[in-house]
Write a protein that holds these residues in place. Sequence first.
Motif, PDB file in Angstrom:
ATOM      1  N   ARG A   6      74.322 133.048  20.927  1.00  0.00           N
ATOM      2  CA  ARG A   6      75.276 131.938  20.799  1.00  0.00           C
ATOM      3  C   ARG A   6      76.124 132.105  19.550  1.00  0.00           C
TER       4      ARG A   6
ATOM      5  N   ASN B 173      67.484 122.642  32.064  1.00  0.00           N
ATOM      6  CA  ASN B 173      67.340 122.096  30.719  1.00  0.00           C
ATOM      7  C   ASN B 173      67.622 123.207  29.712  1.00  0.00           C
ATOM      8  N   LEU B 174      68.481 122.936  28.736  1.00  0.00           N
ATOM      9  CA  LEU B 174      68.880 123.960  27.769  1.00  0.00           C
ATOM     10  C   LEU B 174      67.714 124.464  26.930  1.00  0.00           C
TER      11      LEU B 174
END
Length: 110
Positions: free
Chosen positions: A59, A40-41
């Motif tokens: 990111r 799960n992110l």
Amino acid sequence: MLPPKLARLIDDQLQYSPRHSNAAGWRYLLPGHSPGRPRNLLGLADTLRHHGLPARAARNTAMMDALVDLPPMVIADLIGIHPKAAERWATLAGGNWSEYLAARRAAPQG
């Protein structure tokens, strides 16, 4: 291309972890708790943050770096974001730093 040490670690994890593949034969670098499912992110981001690794900052940096080398439309297609979002990121990546600082000051903290 990955640095050799990182590439070896990833290869070892893929080769020796029993939970990496699902019925369709897909293999996950970061398997979830259920066999054959990816991690799960949000849970991964929480784990990274717990260890002092800011996932969002990483990111964003990766996005900016990618937009230096590739057109926004290519990035949008590769990572699945809207082309307009990729264009906004490209503007941030290619704009001058005074615009960045002004936008940063105007953004809400948190």
